[in-house]
Motif scaffolding. Structure first.
Motif, short mmCIF file in Angstrom:
data_model
loop_
_atom_site.label_atom_id
_atom_site.label_comp_id
_atom_site.label_asym_id
_atom_site.label_seq_id
_atom_site.Cartn_x
_atom_site.Cartn_y
_atom_site.Cartn_z
N GLY A 1 0.70 -1.11 0.32
CA GLY A 1 -0.06 -0.14 -0.24
C GLY A 1 1.09 1.47 0.13
N ALA A 2 1.75 1.16 -1.12
CA ALA A 2 2.09 2.48 -0.59
C ALA A 2 2.05 3.19 -1.01
CB ALA A 2 4.11 1.75 -1.65
N GLY A 3 0.62 3.56 -2.03
CA GLY A 3 1.18 5.38 -2.03
C GLY A 3 1.51 5.68 -3.15
N THR A 4 1.69 7.12 -3.11
CA THR A 4 2.21 8.19 -4.07
C THR A 4 4.29 7.32 -3.51
OG1 THR A 4 2.87 10.07 -2.56
CG2 THR A 4 1.68 9.71 -4.71
N GLY A 5 4.50 6.72 -2.43
CA GLY A 5 6.26 6.19 -2.72
C GLY A 5 7.21 7.00 -2.04
N ASP A 6 6.70 8.18 -1.74
CA ASP A 6 7.07 9.07 -0.63
C ASP A 6 7.98 8.27 0.56
OD1 ASP A 6 7.17 11.36 -1.54
OD2 ASP A 6 4.72 11.00 -0.50
N PHE A 7 7.41 7.13 1.50
CA PHE A 7 7.99 6.29 2.01
C PHE A 7 9.85 5.44 1.42
CE2 PHE A 7 8.64 2.29 4.35
CZ PHE A 7 9.68 2.31 5.47
N LEU A 8 9.12 4.75 0.52
CA LEU A 8 10.01 4.05 0.11
C LEU A 8 11.07 4.59 -1.23
CD1 LEU A 8 7.75 1.92 -1.84
CD2 LEU A 8 9.58 0.49 -0.33
N LEU A 9 10.52 6.31 -1.63
CA LEU A 9 11.70 6.73 -1.94
C LEU A 9 12.92 7.31 -0.83
CD1 LEU A 9 12.96 7.58 -5.04
CD2 LEU A 9 11.22 10.24 -3.47
N VAL A 10 12.00 7.43 0.48
CA VAL A 10 13.74 8.37 1.51
C VAL A 10 14.38 6.98 1.64
CG1 VAL A 10 13.34 8.42 4.14
CG2 VAL A 10 12.10 9.67 2.23
N ALA A 11 14.27 5.96 2.07
CA ALA A 11 14.36 4.11 2.22
C ALA A 11 15.43 4.16 1.04
CB ALA A 11 13.35 3.24 2.54
N LYS A 12 15.08 4.26 -0.11
CA LYS A 12 15.84 3.24 -1.30
C LYS A 12 16.96 4.69 -1.01
CE LYS A 12 15.61 3.41 -6.22
NZ LYS A 12 15.65 4.07 -7.23
N LYS A 13 17.20 6.19 -0.39
CA LYS A 13 18.19 6.93 -0.97
C LYS A 13 19.38 6.56 0.52
CE LYS A 13 15.74 10.87 -2.96
NZ LYS A 13 15.38 11.97 -2.73
N ASP A 14 18.18 5.84 2.14
CA ASP A 14 19.49 5.70 3.11
C ASP A 14 19.80 3.99 2.57
OD1 ASP A 14 19.59 6.34 5.47
OD2 ASP A 14 18.99 4.63 6.18
N GLY A 15 19.80 3.34 1.31
CA GLY A 15 20.36 2.15 1.70
C GLY A 15 19.65 1.18 0.94
N TRP A 16 18.19 0.98 0.87
CA TRP A 16 17.56 -0.33 0.96
C TRP A 16 17.07 -0.68 -0.23
CZ3 TRP A 16 15.52 -2.66 5.90
CH2 TRP A 16 15.78 -2.46 6.66
N GLN A 17 17.32 -2.03 -0.23
CA GLN A 17 16.40 -2.84 -1.35
C GLN A 17 14.78 -2.49 -1.49
OE1 GLN A 17 18.62 -3.36 -4.12
NE2 GLN A 17 19.78 -2.15 -2.69
N ILE A 18 14.19 -1.49 -2.08
CA ILE A 18 12.97 -1.97 -1.58
C ILE A 18 12.10 -2.29 -3.17
CG2 ILE A 18 13.62 0.67 -1.08
CD1 ILE A 18 11.56 2.42 -3.78
#
Length: 281
Positions: free
Chosen positions: A96-113
């Motif tokens: 339920g990622a919506g417009t993706g802002d949480f995943l984008l923040v996590a990606k920039k921090d080094g997570w594989q999203i």
């Protein structure tokens, strides 16, 4: 898992889209509320078709929307801090990622999203930001994620039992499931009653208490290990509830009720919304 012997709780209106009236039924075994009648899968998507459904847009048209996105930016930092406290950076699934802002923040921090988002409009916005999606949980391998998050999403899923089984299947043995949902036992829920915005029928099909989360996940041998508050939610929900109750957003009263709700939550561990940290037993 069956939800039988339910008791009528109250009638609630869909204020944001259809203006239809729905019933809430209480299940005493799980201390859970159910929306009735539950819309068919074919019809359910129509209840999300509104520009006012703020979590599915990046709109900043009004003071309320600007305030929402300001608070959202703070919440994103807190969410990132939470997942980093639970695991070394690895594979993250946001359902339920919506417009993706949480995943984008996590990606920039080094997570594989990886994201799941059924709504075409928010998914398209997220893809433009560089967020990747899969179409179905069935496409994902067993025990493949270090962290799985559902930020105000579990209340939306049509098949609750299946969803919890899938969470268990997908999480690694030492992984962490993080669930955020409204709490119908909070002070603001009691104060606003049928006008409480977090009922949000029929988009919210389920309405949880702490007991409900603990018992529902225990069925699949998943253990609730921590309950955390979402303190901003009491103010946001109170603002919308003021609008539903009085026809306009009374910022002063909403702030007062939000403050009282957080004070009550601190005393009773019954905040407007909770974050639940869950692991395999």
């Amino acid at each position: 898992m069956s939800f039988q012997n339910n008791i009528f709780y109250k009638k609630v209106k869909d204020y944001s889209v259809s203006k239809e009236i729905f019933d809430l039924h209480h299940n005493p075994e799980f201390d859970l509320l159910l929306t009735y009648p539950k819309p068919s899968i074919e019809k359910l998507s129509s209840y999300y078709e509104s520009d006012d459904y703020i979590s599915h847009t990046d709109g900043k048209r009004s003071l309320f929307e600007k305030l929402y996105h300001f608070i959202k930016s703070i919440a994103l930092k807190n969410k990132l801090k939470l997942i980093n406290s639970q695991s070394q950076k690895g594979n993250l699934l946001d359902i339920g990622a919506g417009t993706g802002d949480f995943l984008l923040v996590a990606k920039k921090d080094g997570w594989q999203i990886t994201g799941i988002e059924p709504g075409e409009k928010p998914r398209a916005i997220a893809i433009q930001k560089g967020v990747s999606f899969v179409n179905d949980l069935a496409d994902l391998d067993d025990s493949s994620f270090d962290i799985i998050t559902m930020w105000h999403v579990l209340e939306h899923v049509p098949d609750l039992e299946f969803q919890i089984k899938e969470l268990k299947r997908l999480i690694k043995p030492e992984g962490t499931i993080i669930i955020a949902v409204p709490n119908f036992k909070s002070f603001d829920a009691n104060y606003y009653g049928k006008f409480w915005a977090a009922f949000d029928v029929p988009r919210h099909l389920w309405h949880f208490s702490k007991t409900a989360i603990e018992k529902l996940f225990a069925v699949e041998k998943l253990k609730l290990v921590k309950v955390l508050p979402m303190k901003f939610d009491s103010f946001y929900v109170s603002l919308l509830s003021e609008k539903y109750k009085n026809g306009e957003m009374n910022f002063l009263n909403a702030f007062w009720i939000g403050w009282k709700s957080n004070r009550y939550g601190k005393q009773n561990i019954e905040y407007s919304s909770h974050i639940y940290v869950i692991k395999k037993e």
